[in-house]
Motif scaffolding. Structure first.
Motif, PDB file in Angstrom:
ATOM      1  N   VAL A 186      18.665  18.568   0.126  1.00  0.00           N
ATOM      2  CA  VAL A 186      17.997  17.728   0.855  1.00  0.00           C
ATOM      3  C   VAL A 186      18.747  17.459   2.236  1.00  0.00           C
ATOM      4  O   VAL A 186      19.980  17.482   2.166  1.00  0.00           O
ATOM      5  N   ALA A 187      18.192  17.767   3.357  1.00  0.00           N
ATOM      6  CA  ALA A 187      18.846  17.504   4.616  1.00  0.00           C
ATOM      7  C   ALA A 187      17.984  16.398   5.618  1.00  0.00           C
ATOM      8  O   ALA A 187      16.744  16.336   5.451  1.00  0.00           O
ATOM      9  N   VAL A 188      18.730  15.692   6.325  1.00  0.00           N
ATOM     10  CA  VAL A 188      18.302  15.057   7.491  1.00  0.00           C
ATOM     11  C   VAL A 188      18.415  15.838   8.725  1.00  0.00           C
ATOM     12  O   VAL A 188      19.510  16.179   9.278  1.00  0.00           O
ATOM     13  N   CYS A 189      17.562  15.719   9.398  1.00  0.00           N
ATOM     14  CA  CYS A 189      17.399  16.667  10.813  1.00  0.00           C
ATOM     15  C   CYS A 189      16.482  16.155  11.907  1.00  0.00           C
ATOM     16  O   CYS A 189      15.730  15.267  11.528  1.00  0.00           O
ATOM     17  N   ARG A 190      17.216  16.234  13.133  1.00  0.00           N
ATOM     18  CA  ARG A 190      16.464  15.778  14.159  1.00  0.00           C
ATOM     19  C   ARG A 190      15.798  16.710  15.054  1.00  0.00           C
ATOM     20  O   ARG A 190      15.194  16.451  16.180  1.00  0.00           O
ATOM     21  N   SER A 191      15.691  18.068  14.751  1.00  0.00           N
ATOM     22  CA  SER A 191      15.125  19.024  15.477  1.00  0.00           C
ATOM     23  C   SER A 191      14.894  20.217  14.494  1.00  0.00           C
ATOM     24  O   SER A 191      15.368  20.402  13.519  1.00  0.00           O
ATOM     25  N   ILE A 207      13.402  18.676   3.941  1.00  0.00           N
ATOM     26  CA  ILE A 207      13.924  18.115   5.209  1.00  0.00           C
ATOM     27  C   ILE A 207      13.324  16.669   5.779  1.00  0.00           C
ATOM     28  O   ILE A 207      12.281  16.576   5.503  1.00  0.00           O
ATOM     29  N   GLU A 208      14.089  15.744   5.698  1.00  0.00           N
ATOM     30  CA  GLU A 208      13.761  14.398   6.310  1.00  0.00           C
ATOM     31  C   GLU A 208      13.825  14.589   7.900  1.00  0.00           C
ATOM     32  O   GLU A 208      15.082  14.771   8.280  1.00  0.00           O
ATOM     33  N   ILE A 209      12.964  14.251   8.632  1.00  0.00           N
ATOM     34  CA  ILE A 209      12.899  14.183   9.963  1.00  0.00           C
ATOM     35  C   ILE A 209      13.141  12.727  10.519  1.00  0.00           C
ATOM     36  O   ILE A 209      12.505  11.704  10.282  1.00  0.00           O
ATOM     37  N   LYS A 210      14.403  12.822  11.631  1.00  0.00           N
ATOM     38  CA  LYS A 210      14.585  11.567  12.197  1.00  0.00           C
ATOM     39  C   LYS A 210      14.558  11.726  13.615  1.00  0.00           C
ATOM     40  O   LYS A 210      14.507  12.873  14.008  1.00  0.00           O
ATOM     41  N   ARG A 211      14.383  10.709  14.545  1.00  0.00           N
ATOM     42  CA  ARG A 211      14.344  10.756  16.052  1.00  0.00           C
ATOM     43  C   ARG A 211      15.193  11.632  16.522  1.00  0.00           C
ATOM     44  O   ARG A 211      16.542  11.316  16.006  1.00  0.00           O
ATOM     45  N   LYS A 212      15.081  12.109  17.391  1.00  0.00           N
ATOM     46  CA  LYS A 212      16.180  12.827  18.489  1.00  0.00           C
ATOM     47  C   LYS A 212      17.252  11.988  18.754  1.00  0.00           C
ATOM     48  O   LYS A 212      18.346  12.214  18.670  1.00  0.00           O
ATOM     49  N   GLU A 213      17.023  10.803  19.399  1.00  0.00           N
ATOM     50  CA  GLU A 213      17.726   9.760  19.771  1.00  0.00           C
ATOM     51  C   GLU A 213      18.257   8.947  18.653  1.00  0.00           C
ATOM     52  O   GLU A 213      17.271   8.539  17.968  1.00  0.00           O
TER      53      GLU A 213
END
Length: 97
Positions: free
Chosen positions: A77-82, A51-57
């Motif tokens: 593999v995934a990009v998630c914001r929460s 999991i790659e974490i990116k900013r909520k906004e």
């Protein structure tokens, strides 16, 4: 060449929430690994998740190294914001079995 990686401001929140919820899983913080490797490596119910974490906004994009990693990786593999977004992805994979 390894570069120190900056983490997004919600990184600790997402990591800690996943650790609390996945009491039967393992959540490793890989944010210092560099070279485009995702922030979290999670083992849960016999599956592995990156999991790659990116900013909520918005405004937070993948770096060139992250894009290259995602394109070359032959597994999940995934990009998630929460944490809830990460959990939804994980549950979909678990129930595909």
């Amino acid at each position: 060449m390894r570069h120190d990686k900056k983490v997004d401001e919600n990184h600790a929140e997402v990591r800690d929430e996943l650790r609390a919820v996945l009491h039967d899983g393992v959540v490793h913080d890989m944010s210092k690994a560099g070279n485009g490797f995702p922030d979290l490596c999670i083992g849960w119910r016999g599956l592995n998740f990156l999991i790659e974490i990116k900013r909520k906004e918005g405004g937070s994009r993948l770096t060139n190294r992250q894009v290259a990693f995602h394109q070359n990786w032959q597994g999940q593999v995934a990009v998630c914001r929460s944490a809830s977004e990460a959990l939804a992805i994980m549950l979909r994979e678990v129930y595909k079995r």
